[in-house]
Design an enzyme around this catalytic site. Structure first.
Site, PDB file in Angstrom:
ATOM      1  CG  ASN A   1      -0.935  -7.541   4.220  1.00  0.00           C
ATOM      2  OD1 ASN A   1      -1.893  -8.072   4.972  1.00  0.00           O
ATOM      3  ND2 ASN A   1      -0.178  -6.619   4.771  1.00  0.00           N
ATOM      4  CD1 TRP A   2      -6.422  -8.140   0.489  1.00  0.00           C
ATOM      5  CD2 TRP A   2      -8.181  -9.216   0.837  1.00  0.00           C
ATOM      6  NE1 TRP A   2      -6.883  -8.609  -0.790  1.00  0.00           N
ATOM      7  CE2 TRP A   2      -7.840  -9.353  -0.523  1.00  0.00           C
ATOM      8  CE3 TRP A   2      -9.164 -10.061   1.609  1.00  0.00           C
ATOM      9  CZ2 TRP A   2      -8.798 -10.058  -1.298  1.00  0.00           C
ATOM     10  CZ3 TRP A   2     -10.197 -10.696   0.832  1.00  0.00           C
ATOM     11  CH2 TRP A   2      -9.871 -10.896  -0.392  1.00  0.00           C
ATOM     12  CE  LYS A   3      -1.447  -2.981   5.549  1.00  0.00           C
ATOM     13  NZ  LYS A   3      -0.423  -2.046   6.113  1.00  0.00           N
TER      14      LYS A   3
ATOM     15  CG  HIS B   1       3.142  -6.577   7.882  1.00  0.00           C
ATOM     16  ND1 HIS B   1       3.079  -5.425   8.285  1.00  0.00           N
ATOM     17  CD2 HIS B   1       3.154  -6.426   6.489  1.00  0.00           C
ATOM     18  CE1 HIS B   1       2.596  -4.468   7.581  1.00  0.00           C
ATOM     19  NE2 HIS B   1       2.353  -5.011   6.476  1.00  0.00           N
TER      20      HIS B   1
ATOM     21  CD  GLU C   1       0.578  -2.874   9.530  1.00  0.00           C
ATOM     22  OE1 GLU C   1      -0.323  -4.077   9.243  1.00  0.00           O
ATOM     23  OE2 GLU C   1       0.426  -2.033   8.620  1.00  0.00           O
TER      24      GLU C   1
ATOM     25  CD  GLU D   1       5.784  -4.571   3.271  1.00  0.00           C
ATOM     26  OE1 GLU D   1       5.027  -4.362   2.345  1.00  0.00           O
ATOM     27  OE2 GLU D   1       5.387  -4.857   4.432  1.00  0.00           O
TER      28      GLU D   1
ATOM     29  N   GLY E   1       1.390   2.294   4.370  1.00  0.00           N
ATOM     30  CA  GLY E   1       0.185   2.891   4.680  1.00  0.00           C
ATOM     31  C   GLY E   1       0.028   4.680   4.933  1.00  0.00           C
TER      32      GLY E   1
ATOM     33  CB  SER F   1       2.583   4.216  -0.162  1.00  0.00           C
ATOM     34  OG  SER F   1       2.328   4.251   1.149  1.00  0.00           O
TER      35      SER F   1
ATOM     36  N   GLY G   1      -0.523  -3.159   0.212  1.00  0.00           N
ATOM     37  CA  GLY G   1      -1.823  -3.121   1.326  1.00  0.00           C
ATOM     38  C   GLY G   1      -2.985  -2.335   0.938  1.00  0.00           C
ATOM     39  N   GLY G   2      -3.173  -0.980   1.288  1.00  0.00           N
ATOM     40  CA  GLY G   2      -4.149  -0.183   0.964  1.00  0.00           C
ATOM     41  C   GLY G   2      -4.727  -0.373  -0.736  1.00  0.00           C
TER      42      GLY G   2
HETATM   43  C1  PEP Z   1       1.724  -3.637   3.435  1.00  0.00           C
HETATM   44  O1  PEP Z   1       0.672  -3.597   4.413  1.00  0.00           O
HETATM   45  O2  PEP Z   1       2.694  -4.455   3.407  1.00  0.00           O
HETATM   46  C2  PEP Z   1       1.967  -2.342   2.918  1.00  0.00           C
HETATM   47  C3  PEP Z   1       2.870  -2.076   2.140  1.00  0.00           C
HETATM   48  O3  PEP Z   1       0.946  -1.213   3.144  1.00  0.00           O
HETATM   49  P1  PEP Z   1       0.577   0.008   2.096  1.00  0.00           P
HETATM   50  O4  PEP Z   1       0.564  -0.612   0.517  1.00  0.00           O
HETATM   51  O5  PEP Z   1      -0.798   0.413   2.317  1.00  0.00           O
HETATM   52  O6  PEP Z   1       1.362   0.878   2.316  1.00  0.00           O
END
Ligand code: PEP
Length: 256
Positions: A10-12, A100, A102, A172, A178, A218, A239-240
């Site tokens: 997920n590039w957000k 999600h 967010e 999640e 994040g 993470s 994500g990251g």
């Molecule tokens: C996400 O955005 O779904 C996520 C899990 O982010 P991260 O891996 O950065 O925690």
């Protein structure tokens, strides 16, 4: 029942379309046939990057799947700023993240909305990745399982077993997204196992065994294998660590 693991990036709200082109080209070069034999890999770029990424993937005949980070619950019409399932389908999008944390936090998405979006995706032949998971307060209060299962039940409300089988669920925990704070494999398994049990009671055992349940929060190349060693965890929503081709390819390789 064997479930093919899924690693979805997920590039957000990161990467212009030019940066997206470079990232997906590098990622495609870094992934191997061995990876694709063992795991499905997908990227979820911002909407404005999807056409560019699709063009790269098509030209390379890549096995990387393409996903969106959201989808409209409406078919078409006066919904300024929204992107429909049909528009995404026309760009070979096969996954859509829905609910999600967010989106829930900043856009007020509740169970009625996630449920409508799940149905809109399924109606277009797009696999919903329904995201569920508790904030820190709920975890501290020991209510993380019931909180997450309520989101799951709401998001899947009214689906047939055949429809539910096509859904991917991503657990999640909000406090792990994040933050660098990853749930322990045991914490993740506790909730992912409860998700599978709930799928069995809402639908049937076959459905529960077919649905892929991912963990997200993470996840990195260094911790993915321990997390995925757990029985009910079939991959990761990342994500990251999906924003660097080498790291994401290493993560997919370790998952494989
Ligand atoms: C996400 O955005 O779904 C996520 C899990 O982010 P991260 O891996 O950065 O925690």
């Amino acid at each position: 029942m064997t479930r093919t693991p899924l690693i979805a990036g997920n590039w957000k709200m990161n990467k212009t379309h030019l940066e997206a082109q470079a990232l997906v080209e590098d990622l495609n070069d870094a992934l191997t046939d061995h990876d694709f034999d063992a795991v499905d890999v997908a990227v979820l770029p911002p909407f404005v990057d999807i056409r560019t990424v699709q063009t790269v993937l098509d030209a390379a005949k890549s096995s990387i799947g393409l996903g969106a980070q959201d989808i409209s619950q409406h078919e078409s019409g006066a919904y300024t700023g929204e992107v429909s399932a049909a528009m995404l389908k026309a760009l070979n999008v096969t996954f859509a993240a829905i609910g999600h944390s967010e989106r829930r936090q900043y856009h007020g998405e509740d169970e009625a909305i996630t449920n409508a979006k799940v149905k809109a995706a399924l109606g277009a032949g797009i696999t919903p990745i329904l995201c569920v998971g508790e904030p820190l307060e709920e975890r501290r209060a020991g209510k993380h399982v019931e909180y997450t299962l309520a989101q799951l039940e709401g998001g899947l409300s009214g689906l047939s077993a055949a429809e539910a089988k096509q859904v991917v669920v991503a657990y999640e925990p909000v406090w792990a997204i994040g933050t660098g704070e990853v749930a322990t494999p045991e914490d993740a398994q506790e909730v992912c196992g409860a998700i599978r049990d709930t799928l069995a009671s809402l639908f049937d055992t076959d459905t529960a065994q077919a649905v892929r349940v991912l963990y997200g929060g993470s996840v990195k190349s260094s911790n993915v294998a321990d997390i995925m060693a757990k029985d009910d965890i079939d991959g990761a929503l990342v994500g990251g660590a999906s924003l660097k081709a080498d790291e994401f390819a290493a993560l997919a390789g370790n998952a494989a």
